[in-house]
Design an enzyme around this catalytic site. Sequence first.
Site, mmCIF file in Angstrom:
data_model
loop_
_atom_site.group_PDB
_atom_site.id
_atom_site.type_symbol
_atom_site.label_atom_id
_atom_site.label_comp_id
_atom_site.label_asym_id
_atom_site.label_seq_id
_atom_site.Cartn_x
_atom_site.Cartn_y
_atom_site.Cartn_z
ATOM 1 N N GLN A 148 0.848 -1.195 0.000
ATOM 2 C CA GLN A 148 0.000 0.000 0.000
ATOM 3 C C GLN A 148 0.882 1.243 0.000
ATOM 4 O O GLN A 148 1.494 1.576 1.015
ATOM 5 C CB GLN A 148 -0.880 -0.047 1.255
ATOM 6 C CG GLN A 148 -1.786 1.131 1.433
ATOM 7 C CD GLN A 148 -2.296 1.232 2.864
ATOM 8 O OE1 GLN A 148 -1.890 0.471 3.741
ATOM 9 N NE2 GLN A 148 -3.156 2.177 3.118
ATOM 10 N N SER A 206 1.139 6.398 2.439
ATOM 11 C CA SER A 206 1.824 7.385 3.285
ATOM 12 C C SER A 206 3.070 7.946 2.611
ATOM 13 O O SER A 206 3.780 7.233 1.891
ATOM 14 C CB SER A 206 2.262 6.748 4.606
ATOM 15 O OG SER A 206 1.163 6.222 5.287
ATOM 16 N N SER A 217 4.609 -1.329 4.190
ATOM 17 C CA SER A 217 4.811 -2.687 4.701
ATOM 18 C C SER A 217 4.957 -3.684 3.554
ATOM 19 O O SER A 217 4.187 -3.640 2.591
ATOM 20 C CB SER A 217 3.623 -3.110 5.573
ATOM 21 O OG SER A 217 3.433 -2.191 6.616
ATOM 22 N N GLU A 248 -13.704 -1.837 4.731
ATOM 23 C CA GLU A 248 -12.811 -2.420 5.717
ATOM 24 C C GLU A 248 -13.149 -2.053 7.157
ATOM 25 O O GLU A 248 -12.829 -2.778 8.066
ATOM 26 C CB GLU A 248 -11.378 -1.959 5.433
ATOM 27 C CG GLU A 248 -10.802 -2.555 4.190
ATOM 28 C CD GLU A 248 -10.777 -4.061 4.262
ATOM 29 O OE1 GLU A 248 -11.311 -4.679 3.328
ATOM 30 O OE2 GLU A 248 -10.298 -4.613 5.251
ATOM 31 N N ASN A 286 -4.585 6.994 16.844
ATOM 32 C CA ASN A 286 -5.714 7.068 17.771
ATOM 33 C C ASN A 286 -6.256 8.482 17.914
ATOM 34 O O ASN A 286 -7.444 8.674 18.164
ATOM 35 C CB ASN A 286 -5.305 6.480 19.124
ATOM 36 C CG ASN A 286 -5.325 4.961 19.060
ATOM 37 O OD1 ASN A 286 -5.417 4.386 17.968
ATOM 38 N ND2 ASN A 286 -5.261 4.300 20.199
ATOM 39 N N GLU A 287 -5.385 9.479 17.720
ATOM 40 C CA GLU A 287 -5.892 10.867 17.770
ATOM 41 C C GLU A 287 -6.894 11.075 16.638
ATOM 42 O O GLU A 287 -7.944 11.696 16.818
ATOM 43 C CB GLU A 287 -4.732 11.866 17.637
ATOM 44 C CG GLU A 287 -3.806 11.960 18.850
ATOM 45 C CD GLU A 287 -2.839 10.786 18.969
ATOM 46 O OE1 GLU A 287 -2.621 10.079 17.962
ATOM 47 O OE2 GLU A 287 -2.317 10.553 20.076
HETATM 48 C C1 LIG Z 1 3.713 -0.727 11.588
HETATM 49 C C2 LIG Z 1 3.236 0.282 10.572
HETATM 50 C C3 LIG Z 1 2.954 -0.135 9.280
HETATM 51 C C4 LIG Z 1 2.530 0.794 8.325
HETATM 52 N N1 LIG Z 1 2.298 0.344 7.054
HETATM 53 C C5 LIG Z 1 1.910 1.237 6.095
HETATM 54 C C6 LIG Z 1 1.723 0.815 4.739
HETATM 55 O O1 LIG Z 1 1.874 -0.357 4.401
HETATM 56 N N2 LIG Z 1 1.368 1.730 3.807
HETATM 57 C C7 LIG Z 1 1.145 3.052 4.144
HETATM 58 O O2 LIG Z 1 0.784 3.822 3.253
HETATM 59 N N3 LIG Z 1 1.345 3.494 5.417
HETATM 60 C C8 LIG Z 1 1.717 2.622 6.398
HETATM 61 N N4 LIG Z 1 1.919 3.054 7.691
HETATM 62 C C9 LIG Z 1 1.820 4.493 7.981
HETATM 63 C C10 LIG Z 1 0.654 4.909 8.855
HETATM 64 O O3 LIG Z 1 -0.572 4.865 8.179
HETATM 65 C C11 LIG Z 1 0.971 6.350 9.332
HETATM 66 O O4 LIG Z 1 2.063 6.241 10.194
HETATM 67 C C12 LIG Z 1 -0.192 6.980 10.051
HETATM 68 O O5 LIG Z 1 -1.247 7.236 9.168
HETATM 69 C C13 LIG Z 1 0.242 8.310 10.727
HETATM 70 O O6 LIG Z 1 0.883 9.144 9.831
HETATM 71 P P1 LIG Z 1 2.317 9.785 10.186
HETATM 72 O O7 LIG Z 1 3.210 8.678 10.642
HETATM 73 O O8 LIG Z 1 2.747 10.604 9.011
HETATM 74 O O9 LIG Z 1 2.079 10.719 11.436
HETATM 75 P P2 LIG Z 1 1.514 12.206 11.405
HETATM 76 O O10 LIG Z 1 0.295 12.268 10.565
HETATM 77 O O11 LIG Z 1 2.643 13.135 11.078
HETATM 78 O O12 LIG Z 1 1.089 12.396 12.904
HETATM 79 C C14 LIG Z 1 2.021 12.718 13.958
HETATM 80 C C15 LIG Z 1 1.225 12.880 15.238
HETATM 81 O O13 LIG Z 1 0.304 13.990 15.109
HETATM 82 C C16 LIG Z 1 -1.035 13.561 15.402
HETATM 83 N N5 LIG Z 1 -1.997 14.245 14.525
HETATM 84 C C17 LIG Z 1 -1.874 14.446 13.176
HETATM 85 N N6 LIG Z 1 -2.979 15.071 12.707
HETATM 86 C C18 LIG Z 1 -3.805 15.277 13.772
HETATM 87 C C19 LIG Z 1 -5.103 15.879 13.935
HETATM 88 N N7 LIG Z 1 -5.768 16.382 12.895
HETATM 89 N N8 LIG Z 1 -5.645 15.895 15.184
HETATM 90 C C20 LIG Z 1 -4.984 15.360 16.261
HETATM 91 N N9 LIG Z 1 -3.737 14.799 16.166
HETATM 92 C C21 LIG Z 1 -3.172 14.750 14.942
HETATM 93 C C22 LIG Z 1 -1.020 12.074 15.095
HETATM 94 O O14 LIG Z 1 -2.049 11.390 15.790
HETATM 95 C C23 LIG Z 1 0.359 11.654 15.568
HETATM 96 O O15 LIG Z 1 0.373 11.444 16.960
HETATM 97 C C24 LIG Z 1 2.352 2.165 8.675
HETATM 98 C C25 LIG Z 1 2.634 2.575 9.987
HETATM 99 C C26 LIG Z 1 3.075 1.658 10.921
HETATM 100 C C27 LIG Z 1 3.373 2.153 12.324
#
Ligand SMILES: Cc1cc2nc3c(=O)[nH]c(=O)nc-3n(C[C@H](O)[C@H](O)[C@H](O)COP(=O)(O)OP(=O)(O)OC[C@H]3O[C@@H](n4cnc5c(N)ncnc54)[C@H](O)[C@@H]3O)c2cc1C
Length: 410
Positions: A130, A133, A165, A248, A374-375
Amino acid sequence: MDLSPTGAESVLRADIRAWLVEHLPWEYGEGLPPRFDDLAEEVAFGRRWQASLAADRWVGVTWPEEYGGRGAGPTEHFLVQEELARARAPEMVGRIGINLAGPTLLAHGTADQKLRWLPNILSAEELWCQLFSEPGAGSDLAAVATRATAVDGGWVLDGQKVWTSYAQFADWGVCLARTDPEATKHHGISYLVVDMHAPGVEVRPLVQLTGEAEFNEVFLDGVFVPSDQLVGTEHEGWRVANSTLSHERGTNPRQLVIHIQLLEELLRLASANGSLEDVRLRQRLAQAYVEVRLFQLHNLRTISRLAKGLDPGPEGSALKLYWSEMSKRLHDTAMAVVGDAAPLWRGAEDNPGDGNWQRSWLYYQASSIFAGTNEIQRNIVAERVLGLPRTGAAKPADAAPSPRKVATHG
Ligand SMILES: Cc1cc2nc3c(=O)[nH]c(=O)nc-3n(C[C@H](O)[C@H](O)[C@H](O)COP(=O)(O)OP(=O)(O)OC[C@H]3O[C@@H](n4cnc5c(N)ncnc54)[C@H](O)[C@@H]3O)c2cc1C
């Protein structure tokens, strides 16, 4: 809600159980999946296992028969997942294809796309990843900056994805890319299928807390995507991505069965090492038991909605919130039961599970991040279930954050 199975459901349960007794690579009810130090070996084992299940149509139970499924409903799917868990079967190595790419293709793919890709998803002949991100687009997924420039016969992709992933094992990736940079944020995105072996795709594994490199950075440098690999309408990929979510969201049999297994193992360990005699640990174990059971009931409530043809609704976010926090509490309890051995790793002496508990504790720290943090789930519950004011309500609708709700591994 009537939880008693119908006659046909009982027959299906007996069928899958009999199949597992015959085909499981170890004695039913006795062994556990082998543990591999090398992720590539684990993936190879997972492909063989998934292929044998798919050959008898136990993967993609809800998919139409013409693509290798059974054309059954959500209750049957859930029941099969429960039986797989009871048998301690390994999880599907092709889960991103099964849970994310496949349902999207079923909903939005052309007849040719479905025939070309769906059967190989079920048999694990081809694995998917996928590509959503990016370094600047996670929770706010509609901020994707990867460009898809229209050329003769398709598009050329340039950009970077992250946290992808299993990209190092994938044959195909579902990718969100910006096809119209002039359009407003949620428009101008297209949903493309990328050949992960195409020139210009570079996958760089990232090492996680567990020491494993399950996810990756993916660099896309002039990658050609032919026009027949567009899913849905050009520039309207955001709608395609969101429709997957509605398929989903709501139940999570995979995590349910994993946590039922974890709990059973934990109770066995607690009984063997005397933790059940400790009054404080006993309370925490009872709490873990109650919480896993609640998770099961939340799932059943949603199944009952789905079986009636209703949408799971935004309450699905409450389920993700619940199970991820439950999981962290259960793992904290597991560490307390493991006791003095908690800081140890594989190969250490007197370490129950030989590092499996510690690895699982580390891995599930990610549960409040993947599939939407979770946020973000709290924002969805607040706005769409409780009806509280929308985040950024003062902004024009299109500029408001577009929270990620993708219910997959990612
Ligand atoms: C084990 C694992 C596997 C993954 N696999 C995939 C994959 O296969 N393909 C893929 O595309 N992605 C994948 N991801 C990515 C995952 O979907 C993102 O990490 C997730 O959506 C959060 O995005 P970010 O890491 O950019 O954090 P950010 O969006 O930068 O967030 C940083 C912090 O800010 C908070 N925040 C951001 N916006 C808000 C808001 N509006 N209100 C309150 N708080 C907020 C978040 O909750 C978080 O605590 C994976 C992540 C993990 C941990």
